[in-house]
Design a protein around this motif. Structure first.
Motif, PDB file in Angstrom:
ATOM      1  N   ARG A  88      23.362  -2.394 -23.794  1.00 47.29           N
ATOM      2  CA  ARG A  88      24.523  -2.879 -23.828  1.00 47.29           C
ATOM      3  C   ARG A  88      25.108  -2.751 -22.417  1.00 47.29           C
ATOM      4  O   ARG A  88      25.122  -1.654 -21.964  1.00 47.29           O
ATOM      5  CB  ARG A  88      25.295  -1.979 -24.907  1.00 47.29           C
ATOM      6  N   SER A 102      28.936  -3.315 -20.520  1.00 51.48           N
ATOM      7  CA  SER A 102      30.265  -3.390 -20.830  1.00 51.48           C
ATOM      8  C   SER A 102      31.179  -3.482 -19.463  1.00 51.48           C
ATOM      9  O   SER A 102      30.897  -3.075 -18.476  1.00 51.48           O
ATOM     10  CB  SER A 102      30.811  -2.118 -21.576  1.00 51.48           C
ATOM     11  N   GLN A 103      32.255  -4.483 -19.495  1.00 59.60           N
ATOM     12  CA  GLN A 103      33.255  -4.592 -18.568  1.00 59.60           C
ATOM     13  C   GLN A 103      34.247  -3.660 -18.684  1.00 59.60           C
ATOM     14  O   GLN A 103      34.623  -3.567 -19.733  1.00 59.60           O
ATOM     15  CB  GLN A 103      33.579  -6.086 -18.533  1.00 59.60           C
ATOM     16  N   LEU A 104      34.722  -2.959 -17.732  1.00 54.52           N
ATOM     17  CA  LEU A 104      35.531  -1.713 -17.970  1.00 54.52           C
ATOM     18  C   LEU A 104      36.912  -2.161 -17.266  1.00 54.52           C
ATOM     19  O   LEU A 104      37.023  -3.012 -16.389  1.00 54.52           O
ATOM     20  CB  LEU A 104      34.871  -0.510 -17.127  1.00 54.52           C
ATOM     21  N   ARG A 119      37.606   2.248 -19.394  1.00 59.00           N
ATOM     22  CA  ARG A 119      36.865   2.371 -20.778  1.00 59.00           C
ATOM     23  C   ARG A 119      36.552   0.777 -20.800  1.00 59.00           C
ATOM     24  O   ARG A 119      37.191  -0.279 -20.310  1.00 59.00           O
ATOM     25  CB  ARG A 119      37.698   2.603 -21.941  1.00 59.00           C
ATOM     26  N   SER A 120      35.929   0.222 -21.702  1.00 62.91           N
ATOM     27  CA  SER A 120      35.487  -0.981 -22.318  1.00 62.91           C
ATOM     28  C   SER A 120      36.802  -1.829 -22.576  1.00 62.91           C
ATOM     29  O   SER A 120      37.369  -1.596 -23.299  1.00 62.91           O
ATOM     30  CB  SER A 120      34.446  -1.141 -23.348  1.00 62.91           C
ATOM     31  N   ARG A 134      29.391  -1.278 -16.624  1.00 67.10           N
ATOM     32  CA  ARG A 134      28.828  -0.020 -16.990  1.00 67.10           C
ATOM     33  C   ARG A 134      27.284  -0.412 -17.777  1.00 67.10           C
ATOM     34  O   ARG A 134      27.700  -1.183 -18.786  1.00 67.10           O
ATOM     35  CB  ARG A 134      29.460   0.907 -18.126  1.00 67.10           C
TER      36      ARG A 134
END
Length: 368
Positions: free
Chosen positions: A211, A213-215, A225-226, A243
């Motif tokens: 996974r 994630s764009q933060l 955070r995502s 991330r």
């Protein structure tokens, strides 16, 4: 015992209810010796490994079920030691392999057994039965045996777990159902092997396709955070925060590379909130506990690829000590720039914003 004539055969020679029949008396003979069965060694070793795996999986499965039902913690090492000693002793008497029995464990639990003393009493009772009481069971119906086992095993059907897995994780639910159906229609051995194999495939899938994630920054904080899970998280102008939720190694490198490339293209085509293109990529390496040589080559190539894509810089945040040591051994910290490797994600974003602002000024001067 035969009042209704149910044991009498009909015109086709079949009886309605079959009795257990004669059970041989006595205990198995001592068969251990100094010799070893050296014939067909390859097949014997193969069967030994298969039997060992099946015994372990079956025993641990029923032991975990009993531990969950009775609210205690299972000691796996002690469980395997007991199985090993029992099989060594049983092999000296030509006994069937010793393992955790689904049916007998369930029956034991249903009658209130709490300690190993119950198994000791059961063993003594079976020994006395084999020596002197076997004739009593001659006319006992086989249905009675089946009923005892069914009543005991019914307690192991954990229907709430079925619904729980469906709500929590669909892949775990799939493994549960496939294993159950294969055990039901093909047998315990094939079912356990199928469950273990499917679980391994899922582990490989999750590591090969991690996974990513764009933060974004939560308003008024330095917490990132995502953006998919926190819609209020703010993307940083000119900076792409990513991330990777897995270790970087040979199996998942291409997936990470493709995601980074696609994310840059999406930001370039759609534009971020400020309208600026991506000038800096920040990788949050907090979940990356380890990195292999292929992962180091990936970061090395990523620096070159990003520079080729319009001078995009790479900044790393939250690298572990192991990852940082690997970067130093490969002298990659010099290529990335030691100022671009930060312990805290907030510092990495500050560094990225400074680089992005400097690039924006250069572009403005060049445009003027």
């Amino acid at each position: 015992m035969n009042i209704f004539g149910w044991y009498e055969p009909d015109s086709k020679g079949k009886s309605y209810i079959k009795p257990v029949g004669k059970i041989p008396k006595g205990l198995p003979d001592f068969t251990a010796g100094w010799w070893l069965p050296l014939y067909n060694v390859g097949r014997q070793m193969t069967l030994s490994v298969i039997i060992c795996l099946v015994d372990i999986c079956e025993s641990i499965s029923i032991a975990k079920a009993m531990a969950r039902i009775n609210k205690y913690r299972l000691n796996y090492t002690q469980e395997l030691r007991g199985l090993g000693l029992a099989n060594l002793a049983g092999a000296m008497f030509n006994c069937y392999t010793t393992t955790g029995s689904f049916s007998r464990s369930a029956v034991n639990n249903s009658v209130g057994a709490k300690t190993p003393l119950a198994n000791f009493v059961t063993g003594i009772t079976i020994m006395i039965t084999l020596l002197w009481i076997t004739p009593v069971f001659k006319n006992m119906s086989q249905n009675v045996q089946g009923a005892i086992i069914i009543v005991g095993v019914l307690q192991l059907f954990d229907w709430p777990e079925f619904l729980y897995l469906w709500r929590i994780n669909k892949l775990d639910w799939l493994v549960w159902n496939v294993s159950f159906l294969v055990v039901l229609f093909a047998g315990v051995e094939i079912g356990i092997g199928t469950g273990v194999g499917l679980s391994l495939l899922l582990v490989i899938y999750k590591t090969a396709f991690p996974r990513i994630s764009q933060l974004g920054r939560l308003p008024g904080t330095t917490v990132y955070r995502s953006v998919a899970m926190y819609p209020e998280a703010e993307p940083q102008p000119g900076v792409l925060l990513l991330r990777v939720d897995a270790q970087l190694y040979f199996a998942n490198i291409e997936g990470v590379r493709d995601y980074v490339t696609q994310a840059i293209e999406q930001r370039r085509s759609a534009g971020d909130k400020s309208g600026d293109p991506v000038r800096v990529v920040v990788l949050d390496l907090a979940p990356v506990t380890d990195i292999d040589a292929t992962g180091i080559h990936f970061l090395d190539d990523l620096v070159d690829e990003l520079r080729h894509e319009g001078g995009v810089a790479l900044v790393l945040g939250n690298p572990s000590q192991r990852v940082l040591l690997s970067l130093k051994r490969a002298h990659l910290d010099r290529k990335i720039g030691r100022a671009n490797i930060n312990v805290h994600m907030a510092d990495a974003v500050v560094r990225a914003r400074a680089i992005a602002d400097a690039k924006l000024k250069q572009e403005t001067v060049a445009g003027v």
